[in-house]
Design an enzyme around this catalytic site. Structure first.
Site, short mmCIF file in Angstrom:
data_model
loop_
_atom_site.label_atom_id
_atom_site.label_comp_id
_atom_site.label_asym_id
_atom_site.label_seq_id
_atom_site.Cartn_x
_atom_site.Cartn_y
_atom_site.Cartn_z
CG HIS A 1 31.03 41.24 42.36
ND1 HIS A 1 31.39 41.71 43.61
CD2 HIS A 1 32.18 40.90 41.74
CE1 HIS A 1 32.69 41.62 43.72
NE2 HIS A 1 33.20 41.14 42.62
NE ARG B 1 35.05 39.66 39.10
CZ ARG B 1 35.27 40.60 38.17
NH1 ARG B 1 35.03 40.36 36.91
NH2 ARG B 1 35.74 41.78 38.53
NE ARG C 1 38.53 36.51 42.14
CZ ARG C 1 37.89 37.67 42.02
NH1 ARG C 1 38.54 38.80 42.13
NH2 ARG C 1 36.60 37.69 41.77
CD GLU D 1 40.99 42.02 45.48
OE1 GLU D 1 40.21 42.53 44.67
OE2 GLU D 1 40.95 40.83 45.80
CG ASN E 1 36.42 46.48 40.27
OD1 ASN E 1 36.68 47.43 39.55
ND2 ASN E 1 36.17 45.27 39.78
CG ASP E 2 37.37 44.41 46.22
OD1 ASP E 2 36.34 44.86 46.74
OD2 ASP E 2 37.42 43.28 45.70
NE ARG F 1 33.19 45.85 44.06
CZ ARG F 1 33.98 44.89 43.61
NH1 ARG F 1 35.00 44.45 44.33
NH2 ARG F 1 33.79 44.36 42.43
CB CYS G 1 42.12 41.89 36.60
SG CYS G 1 42.17 41.66 38.37
C1 PEP Z 1 38.63 43.95 41.79
O1 PEP Z 1 38.36 44.04 42.99
O2 PEP Z 1 39.02 44.91 41.10
C2 PEP Z 1 38.49 42.66 41.09
C3 PEP Z 1 38.91 42.50 39.87
O3 PEP Z 1 37.85 41.65 41.74
P1 PEP Z 1 36.27 41.64 42.01
O4 PEP Z 1 35.67 42.74 41.20
O5 PEP Z 1 35.76 40.31 41.61
O6 PEP Z 1 36.19 41.89 43.48
MG MG Z 2 38.14 42.25 44.13
#
Ligand code: PEP
Ligand code: MG
Length: 577
Positions: free
Chosen positions: A195, A302, A338, A438, A461-462, A472, A509
């Site tokens: 993040h 977020r 979210r 995710e 991402n997750d 990550r 996203c």
């Molecule tokens: C993701 O996990 O791709 C996502 C958009 O949420 P975050 O990056 O806030 O975990």
């Molecule tokens: Mg996520």
């Protein structure tokens, strides 16, 4: 001496500026004996540092950035009280006098003594005050060691750009940096989709993570070139290299300027297939940038960033005001809010924070934490519902894996609606509720979601983190982060196709949506809704406008079937040629 460090690029562009070392970790301090004759002046040096730290807090209080949480001031007051307390200052004076110790060492001894006592306290709130004592002491320490660490005034000109060099920065630190116009960020640790990296990207300035030795090897004020596209950091470049990078930097500037012309051009492929481009935001203040980039809506707000950098939780009114601000600013365009996704690398500081867990990314994070704290969740749901009266608000639930999580959340949304009915407060009765895909289990069990929800959004991402079992935030496994891994692509493609066939809207996203290398691949897999940082939106639009969908679809299917990384890269290169 000039040298080069390599890390992971997280934010496009090139920046040239001067290193500003920021320390968030406790500094290692030297221990030495002060000559008898200098003992009193060492005490005076210590007292002067305490005074200066107090003054800094006063100055910070007078210039609280507009976006800072309300508690920021209380936080500064608390640190000031700690500095005023003789428990912190008396013992170091004693140590300097009796043991002829240097001031830094004496201060750290007392800080450790005080903080050790906090560990024994049962009450979690009081125990947490330990970090306040540490931070207040660190401020004095930085004065003593000459490492100010404080945020300087914004850069005044191109030549005076400052580049933050830190061992590590938390997402919460990054949010505070939003109000300061730094030229770039570089850190020793962190993965490309941590993040911290995501917030750096949202600042739209070049950044590199995972440099390992930047904080140690770079000195304050050294000239740096940050190449956010390749992850190369050049320290004290020679004049030829500098000239080359200045040229590339101005070329990039010209390209960015040109892209602005596309702001109101509808995004569509060459055959006229429309594509929706939405923006990801972290705070209401990010909305103007989303509008400026021509976003058709906010695809991911977020909301957890409202909960960071503070000791308490934002109440319903505060949250409502923030959500309403975004809903109104977007003027009827959709806003996907979210629900709170704290835990893992987005740790809250104070009340209600998830307890430290052995494996936070897999622990009580996101929806799991919210369902464990139903009153807190209800407060957020009421605030979101109330904001839905002022725009086109949708609710998005993070980190779902089980049907019962959706059902419990839908029951809580119903309860929140009843509470608003009782208060006679208006909200959109038909507010849509979507789920993030995710966790691989979710991508493999889509009917669970499609039966119960109105839309899906793939959090790549997750999804990548959990599919490939790589943290990550951990730079030691960052090289294993691979959006093109066949397993990842299969899950993404399956989600897009299954949802589309079932008539359910689906977006991406995660950071894949803003990666220019992957735009055509995602289009070819059937994606028609991308949500990304506003700074990436126009470049993605340009790529879409130049895409022949027929060719792209055929090649994307071949990528999906390729299980040889070299073949995948070759096909991707053809897609992007
Ligand atoms: C993701 O996990 O791709 C996502 C958009 O949420 P975050 O990056 O806030 O975990
Ligand atoms: Mg996520």
């Amino acid at each position: 001496m000039n040298f080069v460090l390599h890390g992971y690029p997280v934010s496009a562009g090139i920046t040239i500026g001067y290193a500003h070392l920021v320390s968030t970790a406790r500094l290692e301090v030297a221990h030495y004996e002060v000559p008898e004759i200098d003992v009193e002046s060492e005490v005076q040096r210590f007292d002067a540092a305490i005074r200066q730290a107090r003054e800094e807090l006063g100055a910070l209080k007078a210039h609280i950035p507009p976006g800072a949480p309300a508690e920021f001031e209380a936080f500064l007051n608390l640190h000031r009280m700690i500095l005023d307390d003789s428990a912190l200052s008396e013992a170091p004076r004693e140590l300097i006098r009796t043991r002829r110790a240097n001031a830094e060492w004496a201060l750290v001894q007392q800080m450790e003594k005080l903080t050790a006592r906090f560990d024994e306290i049962d009450d979690p709130y009081l125990r947490e005050r330990k970090s306040d004592v540490q931070q207040a002491a660190e401020r004095v320490l930085k004065v003593l060691t000459g490492d100010q660490g404080a945020l300087p005034e914004p850069a005044l000109s191109e030549e005076q750009k400052l580049i933050v060099v830190a061992h590590d920065l938390s997402p919460a630190d990054m949010i505070l940096f939003k109000r300061h116009h730094f030229g770039g960020f570089v850190t020793d640790v962190g993965g490309v989709t941590s993040h911290t990296a995501i917030v750096a990207r949202s600042l739209g300035i070049p950044a590199i993570v995972g440099l390992h030795h930047a904080r140690q090897t770079i000195s304050e004020g050294e000239l740096l070139i940050v190449d956010g596209m390749t992850g190369v950091l050049i320290v004290n470049p020679d004049p030829l290299v500098l000239a080359e990078y200045r040229l590339r930097q101005s070329q990039l500037g010209i390209e960015r300027q040109k892209l602005k012309r596309l702001k109101s051009t509808p995004a569509a492929t060459l055959d006229g297939t429309p594509v929706e481009l939405f923006a990801n935001i972290e705070l209401p203040q990010d909305t103007p940038e989303a509008i400026e980039a021509g976003a058709e809506g906010v695809g991911l707000f977020r909301t957890e960033f409202l909960f960071l950098n503070r000791k308490d939780l934002p109440g319903e009114e505060e949250q409502f005001a923030a959500y309403r601000e975004v809903a109104e600013a977007m003027q009827g365009r959709p806003v996907v809010l979210r629900t709170l996704d704290v835990g893992a690398d987005k740790a809250m500081d104070g009340d209600g924070a998830p307890h430290t867990m052995p494996n936070p990314a897999m622990g009580l994070r996101a929806i799991r934490f919210c369902l464990a704290e139903p009153q807190m969740f209800l407060t957020q749901l009421r605030a979101i519902l109330r904001a839905s009266h002022y725009g086109r608000v949708r609710i998005l639930l993070p980190m779902l894996a089980h049907a019962h999580e959706i059902e419990q959340t839908l029951a809580l949304i119903k309860q929140a609606k009843q509470q608003l009915d009782e208060r006679r407060q208006p909200y959109d009765q038909a507010v849509e509720v979507g789920g993030m895909i995710e966790i691989p289990a979710a991508a493999l069990a889509l009917p669970i979601f499609m039966r119960r929800l109105n839309f899906l959004s793939i959090g790549t991402n997750d999804l990548i983190q959990y599919t490939l079992a790589i943290d990550r935030t951990d730079d030691s496994v960052a090289h294993l982060y691979d959006p093109l891994h066949p397993a990842v692509l299969a899950l993404v493609a399956n989600t897009i196709q299954t949802a589309t066939r079932g008539g359910m809207p689906v977006a991406v996203c995660g950071e894949m949506a803003g990666d220019l290398q992957l735009t055509r691949l995602l289009l070819g897999l059937g994606l028609r809704n991308f949500s990304m940082h506003p700074s990436q939106l126009l470049a993605i639009k340009e790529r879409i406008l130049r895409t022949n969908l027929g060719e792209t679809q055929a090649l994307a299917q071949r990528v999906l079937r390729a299980h040889d990384p070299a073949k995948t890269r070759e096909l991707l290169a053809r897609l992007n040629s």
